[in-house]
Design a protein around this motif. Structure first.
Motif, PDB file in Angstrom:
ATOM      1  N   ASP A  38      11.595  -0.433  -3.526  1.00 27.77           N
ATOM      2  CA  ASP A  38      11.804   0.375  -2.333  1.00 27.77           C
ATOM      3  C   ASP A  38      10.751   0.025  -1.285  1.00 27.77           C
ATOM      4  N   GLN A  39      11.163  -0.673  -0.220  1.00 28.86           N
ATOM      5  CA  GLN A  39      10.234  -1.042   0.842  1.00 28.86           C
ATOM      6  C   GLN A  39       9.751   0.185   1.599  1.00 28.86           C
ATOM      7  N   GLY A  40      10.597   1.235   1.640  1.00 26.69           N
ATOM      8  CA  GLY A  40      10.199   2.460   2.326  1.00 26.69           C
ATOM      9  C   GLY A  40       8.983   3.093   1.667  1.00 26.69           C
ATOM     10  N   PHE A  41       8.953   3.080   0.323  1.00 22.55           N
ATOM     11  CA  PHE A  41       7.808   3.648  -0.383  1.00 22.55           C
ATOM     12  C   PHE A  41       6.555   2.810  -0.132  1.00 22.55           C
ATOM     13  N   ILE A  42       6.721   1.481  -0.110  1.00 22.83           N
ATOM     14  CA  ILE A  42       5.570   0.608   0.122  1.00 22.83           C
ATOM     15  C   ILE A  42       4.964   0.893   1.491  1.00 22.83           C
ATOM     16  N   SER A  43       5.808   1.113   2.487  1.00 18.89           N
ATOM     17  CA  SER A  43       5.311   1.443   3.822  1.00 18.89           C
ATOM     18  C   SER A  43       4.594   2.788   3.809  1.00 18.89           C
ATOM     19  N   PHE A  44       5.194   3.768   3.107  1.00 25.94           N
ATOM     20  CA  PHE A  44       4.569   5.092   3.014  1.00 25.94           C
ATOM     21  C   PHE A  44       3.200   4.987   2.344  1.00 25.94           C
ATOM     22  N   TYR A  45       3.129   4.243   1.256  1.00 29.15           N
ATOM     23  CA  TYR A  45       1.875   4.118   0.512  1.00 29.15           C
ATOM     24  C   TYR A  45       0.799   3.450   1.375  1.00 29.15           C
ATOM     25  N   GLY A  46       1.219   2.453   2.147  1.00 30.61           N
ATOM     26  CA  GLY A  46       0.254   1.757   2.993  1.00 30.61           C
ATOM     27  C   GLY A  46      -0.299   2.619   4.110  1.00 30.61           C
ATOM     28  N   ASN A  47       0.453   3.657   4.489  1.00 32.02           N
ATOM     29  CA  ASN A  47       0.024   4.526   5.584  1.00 32.02           C
ATOM     30  C   ASN A  47      -0.722   5.769   5.108  1.00 32.02           C
ATOM     31  N   LEU A  48      -0.920   5.914   3.792  1.00 27.85           N
ATOM     32  CA  LEU A  48      -1.672   7.066   3.286  1.00 27.85           C
ATOM     33  C   LEU A  48      -3.121   6.987   3.729  1.00 27.85           C
ATOM     34  N   PRO A  49      -3.769   8.140   3.905  1.00 25.73           N
ATOM     35  CA  PRO A  49      -5.198   8.128   4.284  1.00 25.73           C
ATOM     36  C   PRO A  49      -6.034   7.412   3.221  1.00 25.73           C
ATOM     37  N   GLU A  50      -7.106   6.798   3.659  1.00 21.14           N
ATOM     38  CA  GLU A  50      -7.986   6.102   2.731  1.00 21.14           C
ATOM     39  C   GLU A  50      -8.606   7.107   1.762  1.00 21.14           C
ATOM     40  N   LYS A  51      -8.757   6.709   0.519  1.00 23.15           N
ATOM     41  CA  LYS A  51      -9.326   7.593  -0.495  1.00 23.15           C
ATOM     42  C   LYS A  51     -10.483   6.893  -1.187  1.00 23.15           C
ATOM     43  N   HIS A  52     -11.269   7.701  -1.900  1.00 31.55           N
ATOM     44  CA  HIS A  52     -12.377   7.145  -2.675  1.00 31.55           C
ATOM     45  C   HIS A  52     -11.843   6.565  -3.979  1.00 31.55           C
ATOM     46  N   ALA A  53     -12.561   5.610  -4.532  1.00 27.12           N
ATOM     47  CA  ALA A  53     -12.123   4.968  -5.778  1.00 27.12           C
ATOM     48  C   ALA A  53     -12.086   5.936  -6.946  1.00 27.12           C
ATOM     49  N   THR A  54     -12.807   7.068  -6.829  1.00 33.35           N
ATOM     50  CA  THR A  54     -12.825   8.054  -7.913  1.00 33.35           C
ATOM     51  C   THR A  54     -11.709   9.088  -7.772  1.00 33.35           C
ATOM     52  N   THR A  55     -10.746   8.828  -6.927  1.00 36.45           N
ATOM     53  CA  THR A  55      -9.547   9.668  -6.814  1.00 36.45           C
ATOM     54  C   THR A  55      -8.328   8.815  -7.115  1.00 36.45           C
ATOM     55  N   LEU A  56      -7.490   9.273  -8.040  1.00 35.34           N
ATOM     56  CA  LEU A  56      -6.263   8.557  -8.401  1.00 35.34           C
ATOM     57  C   LEU A  56      -5.053   9.304  -7.875  1.00 35.34           C
ATOM     58  N   ARG A  57      -4.083   8.553  -7.364  1.00 32.87           N
ATOM     59  CA  ARG A  57      -2.850   9.133  -6.842  1.00 32.87           C
ATOM     60  C   ARG A  57      -1.690   8.820  -7.785  1.00 32.87           C
TER      61      ARG A  57
END
Length: 475
Positions: free
Chosen positions: A13-32
């Protein structure tokens, strides 16, 4: 090594890839995590971490997308998700976020940190009990190194506060951390906290900074009036409590209440207790002493802290753990980290231990016939309080309640040495609990079909309601 067999394919799903790329930056100690119904997925660096630390193989990593827009992905079934999420939170001391949705339409549903599992308890502890304490600590440093601490255990629904003078190495603070074992710490920003951070980092704790304005005691009384459960006959005003005079502790408590957003959930109102924690009543231990004595494990070894199944026991906690209940495991861990210094209390505890050591028949009857049938009362009580309990939960609670009188009778059969201590410490509290819960037991007997429940089917009795009875006759 976790098995990765029979995992579903992730939709390209290219739509999900675009959504994931636009998520706010997070710290490495946070998993999504992304909830896709029957399974969960991790992506990017999170997926690589899961493949390395959980699955122990890179073969589980699949590429989502085509061309230059490719995204590393890992699929976790619900069992893998529960196990890995627990490891991430309780062993690594990381945070997690859980999203739900489809295609490019996703939203954040749950968040959790090592000291705040409230939103995800049912998700990640669905098939297992919580066997260690889960709490979060906040502290505020005043003039002359006056340290005000507050600790919240949302699982046990209690506030603990302490205020004390400390030295430049924060030795008293470290002793308190060893005794309470918080999973997470909240502090204000500022240079005054740099030496204290050295202590926190030594214990591998997740440290969060909150605005200085959050550490204000101005609204603490109002917050406590809503959240506290006052005793019968007690003045229902937090302002009358002696703990309120601990200014820095109250400021830390206010910051924690806001950080955990306790006021947003009305089921928290009137449920918490406030207690002063006197760490001087326990032996003073720092991280070095605790590690040298192998009391419990920290960091990567904490997953085996309370089990001796992975080869030889590595800690005193694992060696002593023969507990039949999850509540017993939590209490054992607490006792090991809080060694008593009062001679009378030590002797009383040892009298009870001696009774069960010498009376083999009593010990085996208690552990094999009674305790192994006891549920996690603390967990069930919280589910009831939050209106999340189902009929199966009520049946588990009922099975434990019907054993309480039998357990009391079993303990009464001991008439030898230390019988007076057994009566005061074990029998009388059990009697009091049984008397308070008689109505709940009767309610379950009146409403749930116990014969069907014994066979794994949890339904309301047909004769409990006229309409149910009519439907049964029609059926």
């Amino acid at each position: 090594m976790a098995s990765s067999a029979n995992v579903p394919e992730i939709p390209q799903d290219q739509g999900f890839i675009s959504f994931y790329g636009n998520l706010p930056e997070k710290h490495a100690t946070t998993l999504r995590f992304f909830d896709r119904g029957e399974y969960f997925t991790l992506h990017g660096q999170d997926a690589l971490l899961a493949s390395r630390d959980y699955f122990k193989t890179h073969s589980v990593v699949k590429m989502l997308g085509y061309g230059v827009k490719k995204l590393e992905s890992v699929v976790l079934n619900k069992s893998h998700f529960e196990n890995f999420a627990r490891e991430v939170l309780l062993v690594k001391h990381y945070c997690i976020e859980i999203y739900s949705g489809s295609k490019s339409d996703w939203s954040l549903q749950y968040q959790a940190s090592p000291g705040n599992l409230t939103q995800v308890e049912d998700l990640i502890f669905g098939s297992t009990d919580i066997t260690s304490q889960v709490g979060i600590l906040a502290f505020k440093i005043g003039t002359e190194n006056q340290v005000g601490c507050s600790y919240i255990d949302t699982y046990a629904r209690k506030f603990l506060v302490a205020q004390f003078a400390d030295n430049d190495a924060f030795s008293n603070l470290e002793s308190l951390i060893v005794q309470l074992s918080p999973k997470e710490v909240l502090i204000p920003p500022g240079d005054a906290y740099v030496p204290a951070k050295v202590v926190l980092n030594r214990h591998g704790l997740l440290v969060n900074e909150s605005k200085k304005a959050e550490f204000s005691s101005a609204e603490t009384v109002r917050l406590l009036n809503r959240l506290l459960r006052f005793k019968k006959g007690q003045q229902e005003s937090a302002a009358a409590l002696p703990e309120v005079d601990l200014e820095h502790s109250m400021a830390a408590l206010a910051a924690l209440v806001k950080h955990l957003d306790l006021m947003a959930d009305e089921t928290n109102f009137g449920q918490y207790t406030l207690l002063s924690f006197d760490f001087t009543q326990y032996m003073r231990l720092d991280s070095a002493a605790s590690a040298a004595l192998h009391l419990t494990s920290y960091g990567s070894e904490s997953s085996i802290m309370l089990t001796a199944k992975s080869g030889a026991p590595r800690t005193i906690a694992a060696l002593l753990n023969k507990c039949r209940t999850s509540g017993g495991q939590r209490l054992l861990a607490q006792w090991i980290k809080q060694p008593l210094t009062d001679k009378n209390r030590i002797e009383r505890r040892l009298d009870i231990v001696e009774t069960f050591v010498n009376n083999v028949q009593l010990r085996q009857t208690i552990t094999e016939d009674h305790l192994r049938r006891m549920p996690d009362y603390q967990r069930l009580a919280k589910k009831l309080q939050k209106a999340k309990a189902n009929l199966q939960d009520l049946f588990k609670l009922y099975l434990g309640l019907v054993r309480l009188p039998v357990l009391v009778d079993c303990l009464l059969e001991h008439e030898g040495e230390h019988s007076a201590v057994i009566l005061a410490v074990l029998i009388q509290p059990l009697r009091n609990a049984n008397e308070k819960l008689v109505k709940l037991k009767e309610l379950v007997e009146t409403t749930i079909d116990l014969k069907q429940a014994d066979q794994g089917e949890f339904i309301i009795k047909a004769d409990f309601d006229d309409q149910l009875g009519a439907k049964k006759r029609i059926g």
